[in-house]
Design a protein around this motif. Structure first.
Motif, PDB file in Angstrom:
ATOM      1  N   SER A   3      90.616  92.544  56.396  1.00 42.24           N
ATOM      2  CA  SER A   3      90.589  91.730  55.168  1.00 42.24           C
ATOM      3  C   SER A   3      89.591  90.566  55.297  1.00 42.24           C
ATOM      4  N   VAL A   4      89.093  90.319  56.517  1.00 42.72           N
ATOM      5  CA  VAL A   4      88.144  89.200  56.680  1.00 42.72           C
ATOM      6  C   VAL A   4      86.808  89.618  57.286  1.00 42.72           C
ATOM      7  N   VAL A   5      86.755  90.814  57.871  1.00 38.41           N
ATOM      8  CA  VAL A   5      85.531  91.298  58.536  1.00 38.41           C
ATOM      9  C   VAL A   5      85.330  92.750  58.108  1.00 38.41           C
ATOM     10  N   LYS A   6      84.078  93.225  58.069  1.00 40.22           N
ATOM     11  CA  LYS A   6      83.812  94.614  57.660  1.00 40.22           C
ATOM     12  C   LYS A   6      84.580  95.601  58.542  1.00 40.22           C
ATOM     13  N   ALA A   7      85.135  96.658  57.914  1.00 40.73           N
ATOM     14  CA  ALA A   7      85.952  97.637  58.657  1.00 40.73           C
ATOM     15  C   ALA A   7      85.165  98.244  59.818  1.00 40.73           C
ATOM     16  N   GLN A   8      83.864  98.496  59.603  1.00 37.02           N
ATOM     17  CA  GLN A   8      83.088  99.133  60.682  1.00 37.02           C
ATOM     18  C   GLN A   8      82.954  98.208  61.903  1.00 37.02           C
ATOM     19  N   ASP A   9      82.912  96.885  61.647  1.00 39.34           N
ATOM     20  CA  ASP A   9      82.846  95.942  62.773  1.00 39.34           C
ATOM     21  C   ASP A   9      84.178  95.897  63.517  1.00 39.34           C
ATOM     22  N   VAL A  10      85.276  95.972  62.759  1.00 38.79           N
ATOM     23  CA  VAL A  10      86.592  95.984  63.411  1.00 38.79           C
ATOM     24  C   VAL A  10      86.692  97.233  64.284  1.00 38.79           C
ATOM     25  N   ALA A  11      86.272  98.380  63.743  1.00 36.95           N
ATOM     26  CA  ALA A  11      86.349  99.634  64.509  1.00 36.95           C
ATOM     27  C   ALA A  11      85.490  99.554  65.769  1.00 36.95           C
ATOM     28  N   ARG A  12      84.334  98.919  65.662  1.00 37.11           N
ATOM     29  CA  ARG A  12      83.378  98.861  66.776  1.00 37.11           C
ATOM     30  C   ARG A  12      83.759  97.822  67.831  1.00 37.11           C
ATOM     31  N   LEU A  13      84.355  96.700  67.376  1.00 37.19           N
ATOM     32  CA  LEU A  13      84.498  95.554  68.288  1.00 37.19           C
ATOM     33  C   LEU A  13      85.940  95.239  68.725  1.00 37.19           C
ATOM     34  N   VAL A  14      86.940  95.838  68.047  1.00 36.31           N
ATOM     35  CA  VAL A  14      88.327  95.437  68.359  1.00 36.31           C
ATOM     36  C   VAL A  14      89.110  96.597  68.976  1.00 36.31           C
ATOM     37  N   THR A  15      89.787  96.309  70.080  1.00 39.11           N
ATOM     38  CA  THR A  15      90.765  97.268  70.600  1.00 39.11           C
ATOM     39  C   THR A  15      92.109  96.556  70.662  1.00 39.11           C
ATOM     40  N   VAL A  16      93.181  97.358  70.530  1.00 39.26           N
ATOM     41  CA  VAL A  16      94.519  96.773  70.597  1.00 39.26           C
ATOM     42  C   VAL A  16      95.243  97.424  71.769  1.00 39.26           C
ATOM     43  N   GLU A  17      95.777  96.597  72.656  1.00 41.74           N
ATOM     44  CA  GLU A  17      96.442  97.100  73.850  1.00 41.74           C
ATOM     45  C   GLU A  17      97.941  96.837  73.782  1.00 41.74           C
ATOM     46  N   THR A  18      98.703  97.627  74.540  1.00 45.47           N
ATOM     47  CA  THR A  18     100.151  97.403  74.574  1.00 45.47           C
ATOM     48  C   THR A  18     100.555  96.702  75.874  1.00 45.47           C
ATOM     49  N   ASP A  19      99.547  96.240  76.629  1.00 47.49           N
ATOM     50  CA  ASP A  19      99.816  95.603  77.914  1.00 47.49           C
ATOM     51  C   ASP A  19      98.798  94.468  78.118  1.00 47.49           C
ATOM     52  N   PRO A  20      99.270  93.253  78.428  1.00 49.63           N
ATOM     53  CA  PRO A  20      98.340  92.127  78.545  1.00 49.63           C
ATOM     54  C   PRO A  20      97.340  92.294  79.694  1.00 49.63           C
ATOM     55  N   TYR A  21      97.783  92.957  80.777  1.00 43.34           N
ATOM     56  CA  TYR A  21      96.881  93.138  81.933  1.00 43.34           C
ATOM     57  C   TYR A  21      95.713  94.042  81.540  1.00 43.34           C
ATOM     58  N   GLN A  22      96.018  95.051  80.736  1.00 48.58           N
ATOM     59  CA  GLN A  22      94.980  95.965  80.256  1.00 48.58           C
ATOM     60  C   GLN A  22      94.016  95.216  79.319  1.00 48.58           C
ATOM     61  N   ALA A  23      94.592  94.364  78.474  1.00 49.28           N
ATOM     62  CA  ALA A  23      93.752  93.601  77.534  1.00 49.28           C
ATOM     63  C   ALA A  23      92.761  92.711  78.291  1.00 49.28           C
ATOM     64  N   ALA A  24      93.207  92.154  79.419  1.00 46.07           N
ATOM     65  CA  ALA A  24      92.354  91.207  80.161  1.00 46.07           C
ATOM     66  C   ALA A  24      91.421  91.899  81.153  1.00 46.07           C
ATOM     67  N   LEU A  25      91.621  93.204  81.370  1.00 47.33           N
ATOM     68  CA  LEU A  25      90.838  93.930  82.388  1.00 47.33           C
ATOM     69  C   LEU A  25      89.337  93.876  82.060  1.00 47.33           C
ATOM     70  N   GLY A  26      88.560  93.300  82.964  1.00 43.83           N
ATOM     71  CA  GLY A  26      87.106  93.249  82.780  1.00 43.83           C
ATOM     72  C   GLY A  26      86.648  92.229  81.738  1.00 43.83           C
ATOM     73  N   ALA A  27      87.573  91.382  81.267  1.00 46.17           N
ATOM     74  CA  ALA A  27      87.191  90.408  80.226  1.00 46.17           C
ATOM     75  C   ALA A  27      86.523  89.168  80.832  1.00 46.17           C
ATOM     76  N   HIS A  28      85.721  88.490  80.014  1.00 45.23           N
ATOM     77  CA  HIS A  28      85.103  87.227  80.437  1.00 45.23           C
ATOM     78  C   HIS A  28      86.061  86.059  80.207  1.00 45.23           C
ATOM     79  N   ALA A  29      86.951  86.244  79.239  1.00 41.12           N
ATOM     80  CA  ALA A  29      87.839  85.125  78.901  1.00 41.12           C
ATOM     81  C   ALA A  29      89.136  85.639  78.286  1.00 41.12           C
ATOM     82  N   ILE A  30      90.168  84.779  78.378  1.00 38.39           N
ATOM     83  CA  ILE A  30      91.443  85.026  77.696  1.00 38.39           C
ATOM     84  C   ILE A  30      91.628  83.893  76.691  1.00 38.39           C
ATOM     85  N   VAL A  31      92.047  84.250  75.495  1.00 38.65           N
ATOM     86  CA  VAL A  31      92.295  83.236  74.467  1.00 38.65           C
ATOM     87  C   VAL A  31      93.760  83.359  74.038  1.00 38.65           C
TER      88      VAL A  31
END
Ligand SMILES: NC(=O)c1ccc[n+]([C@@H]2O[C@H](COP(=O)([O-])OP(=O)(O)OC[C@H]3O[C@@H](n4cnc5c(N)ncnc54)[C@H](O)[C@@H]3O)[C@@H](O)[C@H]2O)c1
Ligand SMILES: O=c1ccn([C@@H]2O[C@H](COP(=O)(O)OP(=O)(O)O[C@H]3O[C@H](CO)[C@@H](O)[C@H](O)[C@H]3O)[C@@H](O)[C@H]2O)c(=O)[nH]1
Length: 483
Positions: free
Chosen positions: A391-419
């Motif tokens: 609703s705030v960003v183009k759907a194609q950008d969401v598909a390209r840039l966003v992943t949703v994880e069911t585990d915080p460790y997986q979300a942070a794996l290889g990340a530069h930062a946690i917010v």
């Protein structure tokens, strides 16, 4: 009517139109506390009603399941048969949504009252005999007049119909709804001072008296009650914007926002609650209700009052933007293609509700810079996160840039930062050493909720930033000192 004539007898059948975050929990509590009253919650959304009748309720709220499962089928019912429920009821709560209008006159400011009006017309169509009609939805001052006008029209054609419209705004907060309902600071009921009006008020008071001490049930005129709801939310939102504005001063000077809030809130005239600096308030109510107050003041030709309250919203938007800008600046002024883990998407802990969550806006700013975001929230489904971002960003950008994880460790794996964007308790209990080991280095944490221990994180090796906290000189790895 003479003052002794009884038009509105003892309430034994309550119907609530709107099976949402307010209608569901409120009616579950009434059914639980009033075993002799039958409570039926109806909604035009048949799928939602089916969920209320299933093992998995449509909303997550601590303590709700227990009460619903106990009362459901005994004196608590969920139904799509709106006409029949209205015909049977003694008292009808209108608990439908009143979102900010996104079209036409008052766009982006005024609440959309089309659902409230639609329910009023449905009541007028299907009512038989006397009905107490209660505004539970948050509405602008004088909304009861419009509802009354529609109902009086029906009365003209049917002498058996009698209506009284009351205002009974709800003050529950999500995440603590069942506690708030069981033990409210106050219940507010507004009505007319005519004999019929007083009778209707007395009947609703009697319902609440089943569990709320009488001295916490406040009765006022209708317009005071409607206005008090908007003012209560405006004052609460104002406190958050006030402390958030000071958080920027803290970051620039070396004062610490938690210490300032503690010192200021210790004054009993000010009080300590609602002084937690954050990435900005979210939720379906604060922004909508403050904007409604601003719009009301503009309509009343009170531009100074309108602009005073508009400032609360402006600071909130600024705080969200400021936090996103801080992340970008501290990640060496570029987040393009960098993986960033987002901890929390709900607008506050202990709810799966994402309406107006600050996470949506902070993520929007980061996505505009082409950051790759990996989100974890314990209670929000992937489809909800994707839908909100689309609703705030183009759907194609969401598909390209966003992943949703069911585990915080997986979300942070290889990340530069946690917010950190929601203050879920579980975020304080994670193994940050393990998380740090599996991130890109230098690894950073941005705490938008002030829930993590900065010193411990720095000792592990994280670069840290927390709202309202100037980077400690000794740990000033960001090099942002300038004070
Ligand atoms: N969410 C909160 O914490 C909270 C707290 C206090 C007050 N309020 C106020 O209470 C009201 C309801 O909020 P909510 O969060 O429960 O909204 P919601 O969107 O969760 O629920 C509203 C429900 O009303 C139904 N509805 C709409 N029009 C209808 C119609 N004509 N007939 C039958 N059903 C209809 C919708 O399908 C929906 O299920 C709003 O005015 C809100 O400002 C909300
Ligand atoms: O010190 C604080 C307190 C809250 N918040 C944020 O403010 C938002 C709203 O929180 P809260 O008020 O606890 O939840 P709501 O469910 O939105 O409840 C508010 O809105 C409801 C709807 O009108 C009212 O009934 C409640 O009384 C009122 O608290 C959330 O994003 C919180 O994280 C802060 O940032 N700092």
């Amino acid at each position: 009517m003479s003052s002794s004539e009884v038009v509105f007898g003892k309430v034994s059948k309550i119907v609530c139109v709107g099976a949402g975050y307010v209608g569901g929990p409120t009616c579950a509590m009434i059914a639980h506390k009033c075993p002799n009253v039958t409570v039926t919650v109806v909604d035009m959304n048949a799928a939602k009603i089916a969920e209320w009748n299933s093992d998995k309720l449509p909303i997550y709220e601590p303590g709700l399941d227990e009460i619903v499962f106990k009362a459901r089928g005994k004196n608590l019912f969920f139904s799509s048969d709106i006409p029949n429920a209205i015909a049977q009821a003694d008292l009808i709560f209108i608990s439908v949504n009143t979102p900010t209008k996104m079209y036409g006159r008052g766009k982006g400011m005024a609440p959309d009252l089309k659902y409230v009006e639609s329910v009023s017309r449905t009541i007028a169509q299907y009512a038989v005999g006397p009905k107490i009609v209660v505004e539970k939805s948050t509405v602008p001052v004088k909304a009861a007049e419009s509802i009354g006008c529609i109902l009086r029209e029906a009365q003209k054609n049917n002498a058996n119909l009698k209506f009284q419209v009351l205002s009974n705004p709800e003050f529950l907060a999500e995440g603590t709804a069942m506690k708030d309902l069981a033990n409210p600071d106050r219940v507010l009921i507004g009505g007319e001072s005519s004999p019929e009006g007083l009778q209707a008020v007395a009947e609703l008071v009697r319902v609440y008296e089943n569990w709320v001490p009488r001295d916490r049930i406040i009765t006022t005129n209708t317009w005071s009650s409607e206005l008090s709801k908007l003012v209560a939310n405006a004052f609460l939102a104002q406190r958050i914007s006030s402390i958030n504005s000071i958080s920027a001063v803290c970051e620039a000077t070396g004062a610490d926002i938690s210490e300032v809030a503690h010192a200021v809130g210790y004054d009993t005239r000010i009080g300590s609650k609602f002084l937690k600096a954050s990435v900005g308030f979210g939720g379906s109510c604060f922004q909508k209700d403050v904007l409604s107050l601003v719009y009301l003041c503009e309509s009343l030709n009170l531009p100074q009052v309108a602009s005073y309250w508009q400032g609360v919203i402006d600071i909130n938007n600024w705080q969200r933007r400021r936090f996103a800008d801080k992340i970008i600046a501290e990640l060496f002024n570029t987040v393009t293609d960098k993986k960033i883990a987002i901890f929390g998407f709900a607008f506050k802990k202990n709810t799966g509700d994402t309406r107006e969550s600050s996470a949506i806006y902070v993520m929007k700013h980061l996505l505009e810079e082409h950051a790759k975001l990996s989100v974890y929230d314990p209670k929000v489904q992937k489809s909800q996160i994707v839908g909100d971002l689309e609703s705030v960003v183009k759907a194609q950008d969401v598909a390209r840039l966003v992943t949703v994880e069911t585990d915080p460790y997986q979300a942070a794996l290889g990340a530069h930062a946690i917010v950190v964007l929601t203050e879920w308790d579980e975020f304080t209990e994670l193994n940050y050493q393990q998380i740090h080991d599996n991130m890109q280095h230098p690894a950073a944490i941005f705490d938008g909720r002030l829930i993590l221990d900065q010193k411990t994180l720095r000792d592990i090796g994280f670069r840290t930033f927390a709202i309202g906290t100037a980077p400690d000189q000794a740990y000033n790895l960001f090099g942002t000192a300038g004070y």
